[in-house]
Design a protein around this motif. Sequence first.
Motif, PDB file in Angstrom:
ATOM      1  N   ARG A   1       0.387 -40.004 156.775  1.00  0.00           N
ATOM      2  CA  ARG A   1       0.458 -41.294 156.075  1.00  0.00           C
ATOM      3  C   ARG A   1      -0.929 -41.719 155.587  1.00  0.00           C
ATOM      4  O   ARG A   1      -1.086 -42.192 154.468  1.00  0.00           O
ATOM      5  N   SER A   2      -1.921 -41.503 156.411  1.00  0.00           N
ATOM      6  CA  SER A   2      -3.292 -41.812 156.025  1.00  0.00           C
ATOM      7  C   SER A   2      -3.716 -40.971 154.816  1.00  0.00           C
ATOM      8  O   SER A   2      -4.322 -41.491 153.876  1.00  0.00           O
ATOM      9  N   LEU A   3      -3.403 -39.690 154.832  1.00  0.00           N
ATOM     10  CA  LEU A   3      -3.754 -38.819 153.700  1.00  0.00           C
ATOM     11  C   LEU A   3      -3.014 -39.239 152.432  1.00  0.00           C
ATOM     12  O   LEU A   3      -3.575 -39.154 151.337  1.00  0.00           O
ATOM     13  N   LEU A   4      -1.787 -39.685 152.572  1.00  0.00           N
ATOM     14  CA  LEU A   4      -1.049 -40.168 151.401  1.00  0.00           C
ATOM     15  C   LEU A   4      -1.713 -41.404 150.808  1.00  0.00           C
ATOM     16  O   LEU A   4      -1.765 -41.571 149.589  1.00  0.00           O
ATOM     17  N   PHE A   5      -2.226 -42.283 151.673  1.00  0.00           N
ATOM     18  CA  PHE A   5      -2.896 -43.504 151.221  1.00  0.00           C
ATOM     19  C   PHE A   5      -4.262 -43.211 150.604  1.00  0.00           C
ATOM     20  O   PHE A   5      -4.638 -43.798 149.610  1.00  0.00           O
ATOM     21  N   GLU A   6      -5.009 -42.311 151.232  1.00  0.00           N
ATOM     22  CA  GLU A   6      -6.432 -42.160 150.930  1.00  0.00           C
ATOM     23  C   GLU A   6      -6.795 -40.982 150.047  1.00  0.00           C
ATOM     24  O   GLU A   6      -7.965 -40.814 149.724  1.00  0.00           O
ATOM     25  N   SER A   7      -5.833 -40.161 149.667  1.00  0.00           N
ATOM     26  CA  SER A   7      -6.178 -38.971 148.891  1.00  0.00           C
ATOM     27  C   SER A   7      -5.173 -38.742 147.782  1.00  0.00           C
ATOM     28  O   SER A   7      -4.122 -39.377 147.727  1.00  0.00           O
ATOM     29  N   ASN A   8      -5.518 -37.808 146.934  1.00  0.00           N
ATOM     30  CA  ASN A   8      -4.615 -37.389 145.868  1.00  0.00           C
ATOM     31  C   ASN A   8      -4.049 -36.003 146.155  1.00  0.00           C
ATOM     32  O   ASN A   8      -3.610 -35.318 145.235  1.00  0.00           O
ATOM     33  N   LEU A   9      -4.076 -35.602 147.415  1.00  0.00           N
ATOM     34  CA  LEU A   9      -3.546 -34.301 147.781  1.00  0.00           C
ATOM     35  C   LEU A   9      -2.062 -34.226 147.455  1.00  0.00           C
ATOM     36  O   LEU A   9      -1.359 -35.237 147.507  1.00  0.00           O
ATOM     37  N   SER A  10      -1.605 -33.029 147.147  1.00  0.00           N
ATOM     38  CA  SER A  10      -0.167 -32.851 146.937  1.00  0.00           C
ATOM     39  C   SER A  10       0.558 -33.110 148.254  1.00  0.00           C
ATOM     40  O   SER A  10      -0.041 -33.032 149.331  1.00  0.00           O
ATOM     41  N   ILE A  11       1.843 -33.378 148.154  1.00  0.00           N
ATOM     42  CA  ILE A  11       2.645 -33.624 149.359  1.00  0.00           C
ATOM     43  C   ILE A  11       2.591 -32.390 150.266  1.00  0.00           C
ATOM     44  O   ILE A  11       2.474 -32.517 151.484  1.00  0.00           O
ATOM     45  N   ALA A  12       2.638 -31.207 149.680  1.00  0.00           N
ATOM     46  CA  ALA A  12       2.572 -29.970 150.468  1.00  0.00           C
ATOM     47  C   ALA A  12       1.251 -29.876 151.227  1.00  0.00           C
ATOM     48  O   ALA A  12       1.231 -29.546 152.417  1.00  0.00           O
ATOM     49  N   ASN A  13       0.149 -30.186 150.572  1.00  0.00           N
ATOM     50  CA  ASN A  13      -1.148 -30.142 151.250  1.00  0.00           C
ATOM     51  C   ASN A  13      -1.248 -31.195 152.346  1.00  0.00           C
ATOM     52  O   ASN A  13      -1.832 -30.951 153.394  1.00  0.00           O
ATOM     53  N   VAL A  14      -0.689 -32.360 152.101  1.00  0.00           N
ATOM     54  CA  VAL A  14      -0.668 -33.406 153.130  1.00  0.00           C
ATOM     55  C   VAL A  14       0.087 -32.890 154.347  1.00  0.00           C
ATOM     56  O   VAL A  14      -0.372 -33.026 155.487  1.00  0.00           O
ATOM     57  N   ALA A  15       1.231 -32.277 154.108  1.00  0.00           N
ATOM     58  CA  ALA A  15       2.048 -31.758 155.210  1.00  0.00           C
ATOM     59  C   ALA A  15       1.279 -30.724 156.017  1.00  0.00           C
ATOM     60  O   ALA A  15       1.212 -30.809 157.252  1.00  0.00           O
ATOM     61  N   PHE A  16       0.691 -29.754 155.343  1.00  0.00           N
ATOM     62  CA  PHE A  16       0.023 -28.672 156.058  1.00  0.00           C
ATOM     63  C   PHE A  16      -1.281 -29.124 156.710  1.00  0.00           C
ATOM     64  O   PHE A  16      -1.602 -28.691 157.812  1.00  0.00           O
ATOM     65  N   GLN A  17      -2.007 -30.041 156.084  1.00  0.00           N
ATOM     66  CA  GLN A  17      -3.232 -30.546 156.701  1.00  0.00           C
ATOM     67  C   GLN A  17      -2.929 -31.458 157.883  1.00  0.00           C
ATOM     68  O   GLN A  17      -3.793 -31.716 158.711  1.00  0.00           O
ATOM     69  N   SER A  18      -1.712 -31.938 157.944  1.00  0.00           N
ATOM     70  CA  SER A  18      -1.296 -32.767 159.079  1.00  0.00           C
ATOM     71  C   SER A  18      -0.714 -31.931 160.215  1.00  0.00           C
ATOM     72  O   SER A  18      -0.385 -32.471 161.270  1.00  0.00           O
TER      73      SER A  18
END
Length: 105
Positions: free
Chosen positions: A59-76
């Motif tokens: 959720r933090s990455l979704l708020f604070e970055s422009n990463l793709s949803i896939a990258n958010v998932a894997f970085q989490s």
Amino acid sequence: RYVVAMVRYILENLAEPLSVEDVAQVVSLHPNYALSLFTSVMRVPIRKFIIRMRLVRARSLLFESNLSIANVAFQSGFNSLSQFYSHFNRAYGVTPLELRRRLIK
């Protein structure tokens, strides 16, 4: 102090595969005892805690970055997009993309 060390290890390694055995090994406890101790102190099992912390990071990455949803998932720390979407939707009631779109408005 065991639980503090376990929580610290989990938070520092969220993007990595984590098992109860991994977490127990950090504090040199038997996995069953580590799970019992963690659950009694934190009032949530280790696996559920890991998922919650991964969702908070996502959720933090979704708020604070422009990463793709896939990258958010894997970085989490989620192993697959379907797993990520399932946990995210169950926890927040919306998909990651829907949440991101709400933020932009």
